[in-house]
Design an enzyme around this catalytic site. Structure first.
Site, PDB file in Angstrom:
ATOM      1  N   ASP A   1     -18.006   9.530  76.012  1.00  0.00           N
ATOM      2  CA  ASP A   1     -17.567  10.355  74.881  1.00  0.00           C
ATOM      3  C   ASP A   1     -18.764  11.176  74.447  1.00  0.00           C
ATOM      4  O   ASP A   1     -19.905  10.789  74.685  1.00  0.00           O
ATOM      5  CB  ASP A   1     -17.121   9.479  73.699  1.00  0.00           C
ATOM      6  CG  ASP A   1     -18.314   8.895  72.965  1.00  0.00           C
ATOM      7  OD1 ASP A   1     -18.890   7.912  73.464  1.00  0.00           O
ATOM      8  OD2 ASP A   1     -18.698   9.434  71.906  1.00  0.00           O
TER       9      ASP A   1
ATOM     10  N   CYS B   1      -8.202  30.873  78.079  1.00  0.00           N
ATOM     11  CA  CYS B   1      -8.650  31.765  79.154  1.00  0.00           C
ATOM     12  C   CYS B   1      -7.493  32.566  79.760  1.00  0.00           C
ATOM     13  O   CYS B   1      -7.698  33.658  80.278  1.00  0.00           O
ATOM     14  CB  CYS B   1      -9.373  30.958  80.230  1.00  0.00           C
ATOM     15  SG  CYS B   1     -10.920  30.253  79.620  1.00  0.00           S
TER      16      CYS B   1
HETATM   17 ZN   LIG Z   1     -10.563  27.974  79.326  1.00  0.00          ZN
END
Ligand SMILES: [Zn+2]
Length: 395
Positions: free
Chosen positions: A292, A335
């Site tokens: 983590d 993205c």
């Molecule tokens: Zn991305």
């Protein structure tokens, strides 16, 4: 090193976890900026909650009444809580430690509180995560030999007390009483190396799993002794704690590698609080199963993004008119949809959406990285090559 990497499957009461796994940090039952359905979409298998923060606010009894963390935060998959030891440690000037436990002051209102191995277990049982952690003392860095030894020995005594309390009270978990959760026997599905597995629950009830934590500062011999003493107490999984506390990265790696040698190969190994994308690949290759780190989420909020072409500081003016995606090799919803120019604008305008989108991409990048590592290990391919993706100079 490559031969030590392994894949596995951990069955917890709420979900199966494919390892090696990266666990996003959701300090106060929230991965900052990212709704739970998005975390599911990103493929987060297990997230972390911080006992210290949740104990102070909203309080364990409130979370318990609302069905434990799973019910409270509407998260159906696995959850791990830390013991509170590290958070108390990081508020160094406010704490007092003795054999019984730690007295500390709330960062919220200055009120005085006390954590012992027993009360830390009680809090974690009330929060109801799938995997909970023994109460430990995180040794500061640097520390002298006597201090590292004394701290390691106290952590060992606290581990035994944590286990004792847990064994006597584990049936008090909030989702156990009215449980519709099927009991899951432990299984493992390793394709290479030794499979980590969790022991099956002893009774017919699904219950939490308590991990022990290895300490010992930056001393290899003390780490070995800590590992042996923790294994002797006996836990279904083991964590390596007390790293990433300011020591050089090369030392972190050295301690991780040497400590792993003293942990049972058939139990999950959790390296707490690391690291960069390169580091999580490297540690998975060393045989770490769970990791983590706040880095992907915290860096995102500061406009620092991890991409397949290296780090991108989205605040830079060079992106002001860049119509391309943040990472041409990333399939995340950020993205696919937005340009670098837009992300840069959101950041420059201090929009909340900047934090949300940046965090979604960074988490996606970390979770994808681990997915590729698992795939590479399962194919028996050297997955270290993945690390070269981030060190490649930008063209
Ligand atoms: Zn991305």
């Amino acid at each position: 090193m490559h031969g030590k990497a392994r894949t596995g499957r951990l069955l917890t009461p709420h979900a199966a976890i494919e390892t090696p796994v990266f666990m996003p940090v959701g300090t106060v039952a929230s991965v900052k900026g990212v709704p739970q359905d998005t975390l599911e979409e990103l493929g987060a298998q297990i997230i972390l909650g911080n006992t210290y923060h949740l104990y102070l606010r909203p309080g364990v009894s409130t979370v318990r009444k609302l069905g434990g963390l799973h019910g409270f935060m509407a998260w159906p998959r696995a959850i791990l809580t830390d013991s509170g030891g590290f958070q108390v440690f990081s508020l160094n000037e406010l704490r007092k430690v003795n054999e019984e436990g730690v007295t500390f002051r709330s960062h919220l209102d200055g009120s005085s509180h006390f954590f012992s191995p027993e009360s830390a277990m009680e809090a974690q049982i009330g929060l109801g995560a799938d995997i909970i952690m023994a109460f430990d003392e995180c040794t500061e860095y640097p520390a002298d030999q006597a201090r590292m030894r004394a701290s390691m020995e106290m952590t060992a005594r606290w581990a035994a007390r944590s286990k004792k309390y847990f064994e006597e009270h584990k049936s008090e978990v909030p989702w156990n009483a009215a449980s519709e959760i099927p009991t899951l026997a432990a299984q493992s599905a390793a394709r290479m190396g030794h499979p980590p597995s969790l022991d099956p629950p002893l009774s017919g009830h699904a219950c939490q799993t308590l991990f022990g934590i290895v300490q010992g500062g930056m001393d290899r011999a003390l780490r070995k002794e800590s590992a042996e003493r923790t294994v002797e107490i006996g836990f279904p999984g083991y964590a390596i704690g007390g790293l990433s506390v300011g020591e050089p990265r090369e030392l972190t790696r050295e301690i991780v590698e040497s400590t792993l040698e003293h942990l049972p190969v058939d139990k999950p190994r959790y390296l707490m609080g690391v690291g960069t994308p390169e580091e999580i690949v490297e540690y998975a290759n060393l045989g770490v199963d769970m990791m983590d780190c706040v880095l992907p989420t915290r860096a995102a909020r500061h406009g620092l993004l991890f991409t397949s072409e290296g780090k991108v500081s989205i605040k830079q003016a060079r992106y002001a008119q860049d119509a391309g995606p943040l990472d041409p090799n990333c399939g995340c919803r950020v993205c696919r949809r937005y340009s670098r120019a837009y992300l840069r604008h959101l950041y420059a305008s201090n929009e909340v959406l900047a934090q949300v989108l940046n965090t979604i991409h960074n988490l996606s990048f970390y979770l994808d990285t681990m997915r590729r590592v698992r795939h590479a290990i399962s194919l028996g391919v050297e997955s270290r090559f993945l690390a070269s993706l981030w060190s490649r100079p930008k063209t």
